[in-house]
Design an enzyme around this catalytic site. Structure first.
Site, mmCIF file in Angstrom:
data_model
loop_
_atom_site.group_PDB
_atom_site.id
_atom_site.type_symbol
_atom_site.label_atom_id
_atom_site.label_comp_id
_atom_site.label_asym_id
_atom_site.label_seq_id
_atom_site.Cartn_x
_atom_site.Cartn_y
_atom_site.Cartn_z
ATOM 1 N N ASP A 132 3.536 10.076 2.687
ATOM 2 C CA ASP A 132 3.855 8.622 1.729
ATOM 3 C C ASP A 132 3.757 8.395 0.005
ATOM 4 O OD1 ASP A 132 3.222 6.111 1.974
ATOM 5 O OD2 ASP A 132 0.935 6.113 1.633
ATOM 6 N N LYS B 171 7.438 8.948 5.073
ATOM 7 C CA LYS B 171 8.234 7.023 5.369
ATOM 8 C C LYS B 171 9.639 7.269 4.282
ATOM 9 C CE LYS B 171 3.351 5.881 6.391
ATOM 10 N NZ LYS B 171 2.398 4.879 5.320
HETATM 11 P P1 IMP Z 1 -0.008 10.856 -0.868
HETATM 12 O O1 IMP Z 1 -0.981 11.635 -1.159
HETATM 13 O O2 IMP Z 1 0.143 8.941 -0.972
HETATM 14 O O3 IMP Z 1 1.565 11.200 0.295
HETATM 15 O O4 IMP Z 1 -0.921 10.441 1.027
HETATM 16 C C1 IMP Z 1 -0.512 11.219 1.620
HETATM 17 C C2 IMP Z 1 -1.676 11.193 3.033
HETATM 18 O O5 IMP Z 1 -2.171 9.737 3.021
HETATM 19 C C3 IMP Z 1 -1.528 11.587 3.999
HETATM 20 O O6 IMP Z 1 -2.097 13.360 4.066
HETATM 21 C C4 IMP Z 1 -2.278 10.883 5.555
HETATM 22 O O7 IMP Z 1 -3.450 11.237 5.517
HETATM 23 C C5 IMP Z 1 -2.867 9.594 4.796
HETATM 24 N N1 IMP Z 1 -1.770 9.032 4.989
HETATM 25 C C6 IMP Z 1 -0.699 7.691 4.280
HETATM 26 N N2 IMP Z 1 -0.043 6.633 5.002
HETATM 27 C C7 IMP Z 1 -0.655 7.785 6.537
HETATM 28 C C8 IMP Z 1 -0.231 6.645 7.860
HETATM 29 O O8 IMP Z 1 0.291 5.818 7.596
HETATM 30 N N3 IMP Z 1 -1.824 6.809 8.973
HETATM 31 C C9 IMP Z 1 -2.323 7.725 8.630
HETATM 32 N N4 IMP Z 1 -2.719 7.970 6.978
HETATM 33 C C10 IMP Z 1 -1.459 8.010 6.248
#
Ligand code: IMP
Ligand code: MG
Length: 165
Positions: free
Chosen positions: A94, A122
């Site tokens: 994400d 994403k």
């Molecule tokens: P980031 O550090 O913002 O990239 O967060 C990534 C983490 O957030 C992933 O390992 C997921 O656990 C959670 N996450 C991000 N997007 C989603 C989603 O659409 N569904 C479920 N978990 C998500």
């Protein structure tokens, strides 16, 4: 969003690609818990070369509502990383903050190579300072659940991936 059949087909392709990418050397597949547990278990069974499996548990502290980038390891793999090909397996990218910090932490342990394999991406990442070399699906910017992904710890067991919207 993605049926069990679509996921199985794509995971099989990723497994074959991993087999091709690493013709020699020790390969350690590092799953980031909890979200990657189903993906990782299917993925390693489609790789046709020797490998080892371990897991990472990361926690971000600071702001509880969104990933702050202040990541610490709650479970640190006991397996030696030095000199090995490390493939970090994540459920979904994400903001990429968590992954960026983890990659920093793992780089200093002198692996032979260090790459990321994510089931879903994403492509909204403004914080990820590393390329994601292997991606299952380019995902829409919606909240997805199932096949390991949760919403408040629910829905991880679904064999398919659905949007909460
Ligand atoms: P980031 O550090 O913002 O990239 O967060 C990534 C983490 O957030 C992933 O390992 C997921 O656990 C959670 N996450 C991000 N997007 C989603 C989603 O659409 N569904 C479920 N978990 C998500
Ligand atoms: Mg989660």
């Amino acid at each position: 969003m993605y049926s069990a059949e679509q996921i199985a087909e794509r995971v099989g392709e990723l497994g074959r690609e991993i087999t091709r990418r690493y013709p020699d050397g020790d390969l350690l597949v590092l799953g980031l818990l909890k979200g990657s547990f189903i993906f990782l278990s299917d993925l390693v069974r489609s790789v046709n070369r020797p490998l080892q499996v371990d897991f990472l548990v990361a926690a971000s502290y600071g702001d509880q509502m969104e990933s702050s980038g202040n990541v610490r390891l709650v479970y640190d793999p006991e397996t030696e990383l030095e000199g090995k090909h490390i493939l970090l397996v994540e459920d979904i990218v994400d903001s990429g903050r968590t992954l960026s910090r983890l990659m920093d932490l793992l780089t200093v342990r002198s692996p032979r190579s260090l790459d990321i394999c994510a089931l879903l991406h994403k492509h909204v990442d403004t914080h990820l300072r590393y390329p994601v070399k292997l991606v299952g699906f380019d995902a829409p910017n919606e909240f997805l659940v199932g096949y390991g992904l949760d919403h408040a710890e629910n829905f991880r067991h679904l064999p398919y991936i659905a949007s909460l919207q």
